[in-house]
Write a protein that holds these residues in place. Structure first.
Motif, PDB file in Angstrom:
ATOM      1  N   GLY A 263       0.745  -1.240  -0.031  1.00 39.69           N
ATOM      2  CA  GLY A 263      -0.073   0.057  -0.098  1.00 39.69           C
ATOM      3  C   GLY A 263       0.782   1.181  -0.085  1.00 39.69           C
ATOM      4  O   GLY A 263       0.241   2.271  -0.398  1.00 39.69           O
ATOM      5  N   SER A 264       2.038   1.083   0.321  1.00 33.38           N
ATOM      6  CA  SER A 264       2.882   2.541   0.172  1.00 33.38           C
ATOM      7  C   SER A 264       3.543   2.443  -1.242  1.00 33.38           C
ATOM      8  O   SER A 264       3.966   3.649  -1.485  1.00 33.38           O
ATOM      9  N   GLU A 265       3.262   1.691  -2.045  1.00 38.16           N
ATOM     10  CA  GLU A 265       3.747   1.721  -3.641  1.00 38.16           C
ATOM     11  C   GLU A 265       2.475   2.673  -4.150  1.00 38.16           C
ATOM     12  O   GLU A 265       1.361   2.898  -3.847  1.00 38.16           O
ATOM     13  N   LEU A 266       3.066   3.517  -5.319  1.00 39.97           N
ATOM     14  CA  LEU A 266       2.105   4.038  -6.300  1.00 39.97           C
ATOM     15  C   LEU A 266       1.264   2.908  -7.154  1.00 39.97           C
ATOM     16  O   LEU A 266       2.045   2.221  -7.732  1.00 39.97           O
ATOM     17  N   THR A 267       0.149   2.675  -6.832  1.00 40.44           N
ATOM     18  CA  THR A 267      -0.755   1.730  -7.411  1.00 40.44           C
ATOM     19  C   THR A 267      -1.248   1.987  -8.606  1.00 40.44           C
ATOM     20  O   THR A 267      -2.004   2.525  -9.015  1.00 40.44           O
ATOM     21  N   THR A 268      -0.198   1.958  -9.731  1.00 39.25           N
ATOM     22  CA  THR A 268      -0.334   1.968 -11.320  1.00 39.25           C
ATOM     23  C   THR A 268      -1.011   0.550 -11.632  1.00 39.25           C
ATOM     24  O   THR A 268      -1.046  -0.486 -10.910  1.00 39.25           O
ATOM     25  N   PRO A 269      -1.660   0.558 -12.919  1.00 43.10           N
ATOM     26  CA  PRO A 269      -1.990  -0.585 -13.757  1.00 43.10           C
ATOM     27  C   PRO A 269      -1.045  -1.609 -13.758  1.00 43.10           C
ATOM     28  O   PRO A 269      -1.299  -2.979 -13.495  1.00 43.10           O
ATOM     29  N   PHE A 270       0.196  -1.207 -13.791  1.00 46.74           N
ATOM     30  CA  PHE A 270       1.342  -2.179 -13.962  1.00 46.74           C
ATOM     31  C   PHE A 270       1.567  -2.712 -12.590  1.00 46.74           C
ATOM     32  O   PHE A 270       1.916  -3.870 -12.351  1.00 46.74           O
ATOM     33  N   ASP A 298     -10.956  -3.496   3.969  1.00 48.68           N
ATOM     34  CA  ASP A 298     -11.865  -2.535   3.165  1.00 48.68           C
ATOM     35  C   ASP A 298     -11.085  -1.759   2.162  1.00 48.68           C
ATOM     36  O   ASP A 298     -11.501  -1.662   1.015  1.00 48.68           O
ATOM     37  N   GLU A 299     -10.034  -1.247   2.568  1.00 45.14           N
ATOM     38  CA  GLU A 299      -9.178  -0.413   1.725  1.00 45.14           C
ATOM     39  C   GLU A 299      -8.397  -1.355   0.769  1.00 45.14           C
ATOM     40  O   GLU A 299      -8.323  -0.854  -0.240  1.00 45.14           O
ATOM     41  N   VAL A 300      -8.074  -2.434   0.993  1.00 49.85           N
ATOM     42  CA  VAL A 300      -7.741  -3.322  -0.029  1.00 49.85           C
ATOM     43  C   VAL A 300      -8.627  -3.591  -1.059  1.00 49.85           C
ATOM     44  O   VAL A 300      -8.050  -3.415  -2.318  1.00 49.85           O
ATOM     45  N   ARG A 301      -9.826  -3.834  -0.847  1.00 49.38           N
ATOM     46  CA  ARG A 301     -10.638  -3.867  -1.787  1.00 49.38           C
ATOM     47  C   ARG A 301     -10.732  -2.708  -2.766  1.00 49.38           C
ATOM     48  O   ARG A 301     -11.081  -2.902  -3.753  1.00 49.38           O
ATOM     49  N   ARG A 302     -10.735  -1.646  -2.214  1.00 49.05           N
ATOM     50  CA  ARG A 302     -11.053  -0.324  -2.861  1.00 49.05           C
ATOM     51  C   ARG A 302      -9.768  -0.029  -3.816  1.00 49.05           C
ATOM     52  O   ARG A 302      -9.814   0.609  -4.763  1.00 49.05           O
ATOM     53  N   ARG A 303      -8.560  -0.220  -3.329  1.00 53.83           N
ATOM     54  CA  ARG A 303      -7.167  -0.156  -4.052  1.00 53.83           C
ATOM     55  C   ARG A 303      -7.006  -0.856  -4.946  1.00 53.83           C
ATOM     56  O   ARG A 303      -6.430  -0.604  -6.051  1.00 53.83           O
ATOM     57  N   TYR A 304      -7.119  -2.234  -4.689  1.00 57.19           N
ATOM     58  CA  TYR A 304      -6.677  -3.212  -5.665  1.00 57.19           C
ATOM     59  C   TYR A 304      -7.847  -3.853  -6.367  1.00 57.19           C
ATOM     60  O   TYR A 304      -9.078  -3.696  -6.167  1.00 57.19           O
ATOM     61  N   THR A 305      -7.393  -4.742  -7.545  1.00 52.66           N
ATOM     62  CA  THR A 305      -8.447  -5.358  -8.292  1.00 52.66           C
ATOM     63  C   THR A 305      -9.175  -6.451  -7.520  1.00 52.66           C
ATOM     64  O   THR A 305      -8.762  -6.910  -6.498  1.00 52.66           O
ATOM     65  N   GLY A 306     -10.320  -6.728  -7.846  1.00 53.03           N
ATOM     66  CA  GLY A 306     -11.320  -7.904  -7.255  1.00 53.03           C
ATOM     67  C   GLY A 306     -10.402  -9.283  -7.226  1.00 53.03           C
ATOM     68  O   GLY A 306     -10.527  -9.827  -6.240  1.00 53.03           O
TER      69      GLY A 306
END
Length: 334
Positions: A263-270, A298-306
């Motif tokens: 979660g500390s990383e910049l969450t790009t599509p790559f 909950d934050e994991v679900r919002r931040r990353y893909t299903g």
């Protein structure tokens, strides 16, 4: 289990250096004894010469070599007895001039057939701990050093049990996970909660114990891991790309990967794609993973893909940390 090539290489080098040190010490001791006891030097020359005599006797044609060999053997026994008497009389042990391997099981080769000897495994574990210590500062981090004193025993808002009761459970899970690594019913752990609650400390405890038990362990931060995946794909320099590829292979192939601070990383599509590849590939290969994050589920679900969230929730034992910031409490008590 398999150690990284760099860890095995450093451990094998230490084994070789120790063997060379013993050989130099034996030569020094031999020179000293030969100087003090010239007769011992003469006996050793005679003993070496009898080897050729035995070979010659056994190869002679037309006669039975057994009697000649018997005479030579008796002569050798007399010489060895004289040699022992000279050495012990001068205060040396009887085997002072014998080559004595540090490990009698493998004769200091590190291998018994195709199996790695325990002496080399021990060195590999030490090298792995040294590597982990560069990032985790493995000094006092051990399960024995873990303390529940900083965790509140009172009820915590919104939670069924107190922070201390919760940490007692988490501690037992982490301890058993490490001590029974590969056989514990939880294969993967997801440590979640605010900063300063002990996630990194317990990750370090797991890393130390699993490594000391002979498994390959790789610890790194999410930022570094995903940067390596990106370098592997986009680096223009061939050497940089090869180095990044070696690192990503370590992440995918080690017995235990500890991914810190998701979660500390910049969450790009790559990054989303790299995280899915990493999580899914290790699950498919039945490799164990411990992930720590300040993100709630909950934050994991919002931040990353299903797909990612589903695997983290379904294949990982989620351990929620809560309570007061331990770092601040320690600082206040100083």
């Amino acid at each position: 289990m398999a150690y990284e090539a760099s860890v095995l290489r450093r451990a094998a080098r230490r084994l070789e250096e120790a063997r060379e040190d013993r050989a130099r010490e034996l030569e020094r001791r031999r020179a000293e004894i030969y100087r003090r006891l010239p007769r011992v030097a003469e006996i050793d020359r005679q003993l070496r010469g009898t080897i050729l005599q035995i070979i010659s006797a056994s190869l002679r044609e037309g006669r039975d070599p057994a009697p000649a060999i018997g005479v030579i053997r008796d002569r050798n026994l007399d010489l060895q007895a004289e040699r022992t008497a000279l050495l012990t009389g001068a205060g040396y042990p009887a085997d002072a001039l014998d080559e004595r391997p540090a490990c009698p099981k493998c004769k200091d080769t590190g291998w018994i057939g195709v199996e790695m000897c325990t002496c080399l495994k021990t060195l590999c574990a030490q090298e792995q701990i040294r590597e982990l210590s560069k990032l985790l500062e493995l000094g006092e981090q051990s399960f024995d050093a873990f303390s529940l004193d900083y965790y509140n025993a009172q009820a915590w808002p919104g939670e069924a049990v107190s922070p201390r009761e919760n940490m007692e459970f988490i501690y037992e899970v982490c301890l058993n996970y490490a001590q029974k690594f590969g056989k514990f019913y939880f294969k993967n752990l997801f440590l979640t909660g605010a900063p300063g609650l002990g996630k990194t400390f317990l990750s370090a405890c797991i890393a130390r114990t699993v490594s000391e038990n002979g498994f390959s362990v790789v610890y790194d931060t999410a930022v570094n891991i995903f940067a390596r995946f990106e370098e592997q794909k986009f680096a223009r320099d061939k050497l940089d790309a090869e180095e990044a590829r070696d690192e990503t292979r370590r992440y995918l192939g080690c017995d235990l990967l500890i991914l810190d601070d998701l979660g500390s990383e910049l969450t790009t599509p790559f990054v989303q794609s790299a995280l899915y590849t990493l999580v899914n590939a290790r699950l498919m290969a039945d490799k164990r993973t411990v992930i720590s994050s300040n993100l709630s589920m909950d934050e994991v679900r919002r931040r990353y893909t299903g797909q990612i969230a589903s695997r983290l929730e379904g294949e990982y034992r989620v351990l929620p940390f809560y309570g007061e910031d331990i770092r601040l409490l320690r600082k206040q008590r100083l």
